[in-house]
Design a protein around this motif. Structure first.
Motif, PDB file in Angstrom:
ATOM      1  N   LEU A 154      48.956  30.601  41.577  1.00 16.09           N
ATOM      2  CA  LEU A 154      49.652  31.172  40.416  1.00 16.09           C
ATOM      3  C   LEU A 154      48.730  32.040  39.562  1.00 16.09           C
ATOM      4  O   LEU A 154      49.100  33.127  39.124  1.00 16.09           O
ATOM      5  N   ILE A 155      47.529  31.538  39.334  1.00 15.69           N
ATOM      6  CA  ILE A 155      46.638  32.179  38.367  1.00 15.69           C
ATOM      7  C   ILE A 155      45.768  33.276  38.978  1.00 15.69           C
ATOM      8  O   ILE A 155      45.513  34.300  38.345  1.00 15.69           O
ATOM      9  N   CYS A 156      45.321  33.064  40.205  1.00 11.44           N
ATOM     10  CA  CYS A 156      44.317  33.971  40.777  1.00 11.44           C
ATOM     11  C   CYS A 156      44.889  35.073  41.664  1.00 11.44           C
ATOM     12  O   CYS A 156      44.198  36.038  41.962  1.00 11.44           O
ATOM     13  N   PHE A 157      46.133  34.919  42.128  1.00 15.97           N
ATOM     14  CA  PHE A 157      46.762  35.988  42.894  1.00 15.97           C
ATOM     15  C   PHE A 157      47.477  36.931  41.942  1.00 15.97           C
ATOM     16  O   PHE A 157      48.160  36.492  41.022  1.00 15.97           O
ATOM     17  N   GLY A 158      47.317  38.222  42.177  1.00 14.06           N
ATOM     18  CA  GLY A 158      48.015  39.211  41.352  1.00 14.06           C
ATOM     19  C   GLY A 158      49.171  39.818  42.127  1.00 14.06           C
ATOM     20  O   GLY A 158      48.959  40.449  43.168  1.00 14.06           O
ATOM     21  N   PRO A 159      50.416  39.609  41.688  1.00 18.95           N
ATOM     22  CA  PRO A 159      51.565  40.155  42.416  1.00 18.95           C
ATOM     23  C   PRO A 159      51.573  41.679  42.381  1.00 18.95           C
ATOM     24  O   PRO A 159      51.384  42.286  41.332  1.00 18.95           O
ATOM     25  N   THR A 174      53.792  41.250  48.386  1.00 18.85           N
ATOM     26  CA  THR A 174      52.408  41.700  48.480  1.00 18.85           C
ATOM     27  C   THR A 174      51.649  41.224  47.256  1.00 18.85           C
ATOM     28  O   THR A 174      52.144  41.346  46.127  1.00 18.85           O
ATOM     29  N   ALA A 175      50.449  40.684  47.492  1.00 15.44           N
ATOM     30  CA  ALA A 175      49.644  40.167  46.368  1.00 15.44           C
ATOM     31  C   ALA A 175      48.218  40.675  46.482  1.00 15.44           C
ATOM     32  O   ALA A 175      47.718  40.954  47.572  1.00 15.44           O
ATOM     33  N   ASP A 176      47.574  40.786  45.333  1.00  8.80           N
ATOM     34  CA  ASP A 176      46.165  41.176  45.250  1.00  8.80           C
ATOM     35  C   ASP A 176      45.310  39.916  45.401  1.00  8.80           C
ATOM     36  O   ASP A 176      45.408  38.990  44.596  1.00  8.80           O
ATOM     37  N   ILE A 216      50.670  34.967  30.445  1.00  9.10           N
ATOM     38  CA  ILE A 216      49.879  35.583  29.373  1.00  9.10           C
ATOM     39  C   ILE A 216      49.063  36.753  29.908  1.00  9.10           C
ATOM     40  O   ILE A 216      49.085  37.854  29.355  1.00  9.10           O
ATOM     41  N   PHE A 217      48.362  36.529  31.007  1.00  8.34           N
ATOM     42  CA  PHE A 217      47.493  37.590  31.526  1.00  8.34           C
ATOM     43  C   PHE A 217      48.273  38.657  32.285  1.00  8.34           C
ATOM     44  O   PHE A 217      47.865  39.819  32.301  1.00  8.34           O
ATOM     45  N   ASN A 218      49.415  38.267  32.862  1.00  4.25           N
ATOM     46  CA  ASN A 218      50.251  39.267  33.519  1.00  4.25           C
ATOM     47  C   ASN A 218      50.836  40.241  32.505  1.00  4.25           C
ATOM     48  O   ASN A 218      50.979  41.440  32.780  1.00  4.25           O
ATOM     49  N   SER A 219      51.142  39.742  31.300  1.00  5.22           N
ATOM     50  CA  SER A 219      51.646  40.628  30.238  1.00  5.22           C
ATOM     51  C   SER A 219      50.583  41.618  29.787  1.00  5.22           C
ATOM     52  O   SER A 219      50.898  42.664  29.214  1.00  5.22           O
ATOM     53  N   MET A 220      49.314  41.291  30.074  1.00  7.15           N
ATOM     54  CA  MET A 220      48.209  42.194  29.739  1.00  7.15           C
ATOM     55  C   MET A 220      47.852  43.101  30.920  1.00  7.15           C
ATOM     56  O   MET A 220      46.894  43.864  30.866  1.00  7.15           O
ATOM     57  N   GLY A 221      48.614  42.959  32.014  1.00  7.27           N
ATOM     58  CA  GLY A 221      48.376  43.789  33.183  1.00  7.27           C
ATOM     59  C   GLY A 221      47.179  43.362  34.015  1.00  7.27           C
ATOM     60  O   GLY A 221      46.581  44.175  34.712  1.00  7.27           O
ATOM     61  N   THR A 222      46.842  42.068  33.958  1.00 10.13           N
ATOM     62  CA  THR A 222      45.671  41.586  34.703  1.00 10.13           C
ATOM     63  C   THR A 222      45.906  40.145  35.123  1.00 10.13           C
ATOM     64  O   THR A 222      47.002  39.596  34.972  1.00 10.13           O
ATOM     65  N   THR A 223      44.874  39.505  35.672  1.00 12.76           N
ATOM     66  CA  THR A 223      44.895  38.076  35.985  1.00 12.76           C
ATOM     67  C   THR A 223      43.721  37.421  35.271  1.00 12.76           C
ATOM     68  O   THR A 223      42.802  38.112  34.810  1.00 12.76           O
ATOM     69  N   LEU A 224      43.739  36.099  35.197  1.00 17.87           N
ATOM     70  CA  LEU A 224      42.660  35.394  34.502  1.00 17.87           C
ATOM     71  C   LEU A 224      41.293  35.674  35.127  1.00 17.87           C
ATOM     72  O   LEU A 224      40.343  36.014  34.405  1.00 17.87           O
ATOM     73  N   PRO A 225      41.129  35.549  36.453  1.00 14.89           N
ATOM     74  CA  PRO A 225      39.795  35.835  37.007  1.00 14.89           C
ATOM     75  C   PRO A 225      39.370  37.286  36.815  1.00 14.89           C
ATOM     76  O   PRO A 225      38.191  37.559  36.589  1.00 14.89           O
ATOM     77  N   ALA A 226      40.325  38.213  36.890  1.00 13.33           N
ATOM     78  CA  ALA A 226      39.987  39.626  36.674  1.00 13.33           C
ATOM     79  C   ALA A 226      39.537  39.845  35.239  1.00 13.33           C
ATOM     80  O   ALA A 226      38.572  40.575  34.972  1.00 13.33           O
ATOM     81  N   PHE A 227      40.227  39.196  34.298  1.00 12.11           N
ATOM     82  CA  PHE A 227      39.884  39.322  32.877  1.00 12.11           C
ATOM     83  C   PHE A 227      38.486  38.767  32.618  1.00 12.11           C
ATOM     84  O   PHE A 227      37.657  39.393  31.943  1.00 12.11           O
ATOM     85  N   ILE A 228      38.213  37.580  33.181  1.00 15.08           N
ATOM     86  CA  ILE A 228      36.900  36.959  32.978  1.00 15.08           C
ATOM     87  C   ILE A 228      35.802  37.794  33.618  1.00 15.08           C
ATOM     88  O   ILE A 228      34.767  38.068  33.005  1.00 15.08           O
ATOM     89  N   TYR A 229      36.032  38.207  34.866  1.00 17.26           N
ATOM     90  CA  TYR A 229      34.994  38.937  35.590  1.00 17.26           C
ATOM     91  C   TYR A 229      34.692  40.268  34.924  1.00 17.26           C
ATOM     92  O   TYR A 229      33.541  40.715  34.880  1.00 17.26           O
TER      93      TYR A 229
END
Length: 434
Positions: A120-125, A134-136, A203-216
């Motif tokens: 849920l958190i680490c895959f980006g749709p 398809t997921a990132d 929360i992070f999808n509304s920002m156009g990202t994912t949690l790991p992408a945001f942290i990294y």
């Protein structure tokens, strides 16, 4: 030296010992240790896909290797992506399992919840149509390790707390099978945990990202700091320091393991993609270039010991040189002994630290290639150095580092040898006169 030892034993070592037994760090350490088959297979795939460029007809074996790599490029890259390149997935499952084992709770449901939360958190749709999804998966590798570790810890701790307090527990009659009763007891805790994971994704999808992408992205300066000359030197010095006073290097592997293996995972993905390798401070860097012969870089000392004038040291050298060749240092550390021996305090700390500094500078300046594969932590460093870099200069560097380690150990070893030889001669004389 005695006053320093007393102070450290009283104030510093209790903290280090607590670190080594802290349940979360212990689970992280065990997770990394248990993933040898995955990292080994990923390393082999990376090596096979990295055939050197050769002129047609110049070398039959190398040309056959290059042709095999070209013909099976997709297969090898995919195999690496789903093993070493998916390190965060396996670490999340490993930490969950070992933490459940510590609490003596059944691990199946927490493992499922951790996996669900990770997806849920680490895959980006990218596309979610009815006929195609398809997921990132960019953050399956070392870049997602931080999220994987914290997610697994929070899942287990949350699940355990809710089960202990019977949150949402549905009372069933005794006639219901135990397995079904257990499933219903986990129903509400599981829903709550997955709902929290879904909220994090939202929360992070509304920002156009994912949690790991945001942290990294936002913690890039921190990650860069851990892959620096200063960090490599200080981390090495600390590991050797604690080992000297009897705290095994495994005590710090819960902290350093994610950094080293994360850097390796990113490098392996870059190697498979034909891109420049970004990291230096990786697990093979540590195993093959820093702690040569195991902690304390004792291979050089073992070579010195086999020609010692002292019978005791000569025997220890002959017994310990083979394990040291395979990066097992305990026979030398406990046999000489090195641990808690004031005579060897300086070289024990300096050898590996000097190795780290020299090797880091060589890779930073491009003199030696960076590492991208780990076949085994106990592979002899000369072979491991080449196979992890495909650079013959890496072998030269390791040989040079062994020579430097020998020079650093030599004056302290000779002073200690002189003491033992005198003691052995005195013992022989007293035995003859008895």
């Amino acid at each position: 030296m005695d006053s320093l030892t007393t102070y450290l034993e009283k104030h510093v070592l209790p903290i280090a010992n607590k670190l080594s037994t802290q349940r979360h760090l212990h689970a992280i350490r065990d997770a990394f240790i248990s993933l040898v088959p995955v990292t080994l297979f990923g390393g082999i795939c990376t090596i096979l896909s990295s055939a050197p460029a050769v002129e047609p007809g110049s070398n039959f074996l190398l040309e056959a290797w290059a042709n095999f790599a070209a013909a099976n490029s997709t297969l090898l890259t995919w195999a690496n992506t789903m093993t070493m390149g998916a390190l965060s997935v396996y670490i999340a499952l490993g930490v969950t399992y070992f933490l459940c084992k510590h609490y003596k709770i059944d691990a199946f449901i927490p493992l499922v919840l951790t996996m669900g939360g990770f997806l849920l958190i680490c895959f980006g749709p990218v596309e979610l149509g009815w006929d195609a999804k398809t997921a990132d998966i960019l953050y399956l590798d070392g870049k997602g390790l931080l999220v994987a570790i914290f997610l697994s810890i929070l899942t287990v701790e949350g699940y355990r707390a809710m089960r202990e307090h019977n949150v949402g527990r549905i009372a069933l009659p005794p006639s219901v099978p135990a397995s079904l009763s257990e499933a219903f007891a986990s129903l509400i805790p599981g829903i709550i945990i997955l709902a929290v994971d879904t909220a994090i994704f939202a929360i992070f999808n509304s920002m156009g990202t994912t949690l790991p992408a945001f942290i990294y992205t936002n913690l890039a300066p921190v990650f860069n700091a851990t892959d620096s000359l200063g960090f490599a030197a200080i981390a090495t010095l600390l590991v050797q320091f604690f080992w000297f006073f009897g705290v095994h290097d495994a005590a710090l592997s819960g902290v350093l393991g994610p950094i080293r293996d994360g850097g390796l995972s990113v490098n392996a993905a870059a190697q498979a993609a034909g891109e420049a390798l970004p990291n230096i401070f990786t697990t093979p860097f540590w195993v093959y270039f820093v702690v040569i012969g195991g902690c304390g870089s004792v291979l050089a000392l073992a070579i010195l010991l086999i020609r010692s004038k002292s019978k005791q040291l000569r025997t220890i050298g002959r017994v310990g040189i083979v394990p040291a060749f395979f990066n097992i240092s305990e026979p030398i550390i406990f046999g000489v002994p090195l641990m808690m021996n004031p005579m060897f305090f300086i070289p024990f700390l300096l050898t590996s630290t000097v190795n780290a500094i020299i090797a880091y500078v060589c890779m930073m300046t491009g003199l030696v290639a960076k590492t991208f594969a780990l076949l085994s932590w106990n592979m002899p460093c000369i072979f491991g150095a080449y196979l992890s870099t495909f650079d013959w200069k890496a072998v030269v560097l390791v040989v040079a580092l062994i020579a430097i380690d020998a020079l650093l150990y030599y004056p302290f070893y000779k002073a200690y040898e002189k003491q033992l030889v005198a003691q052995e001669e005195a013992d022989e004389t007293s035995a003859e006169t008895a």
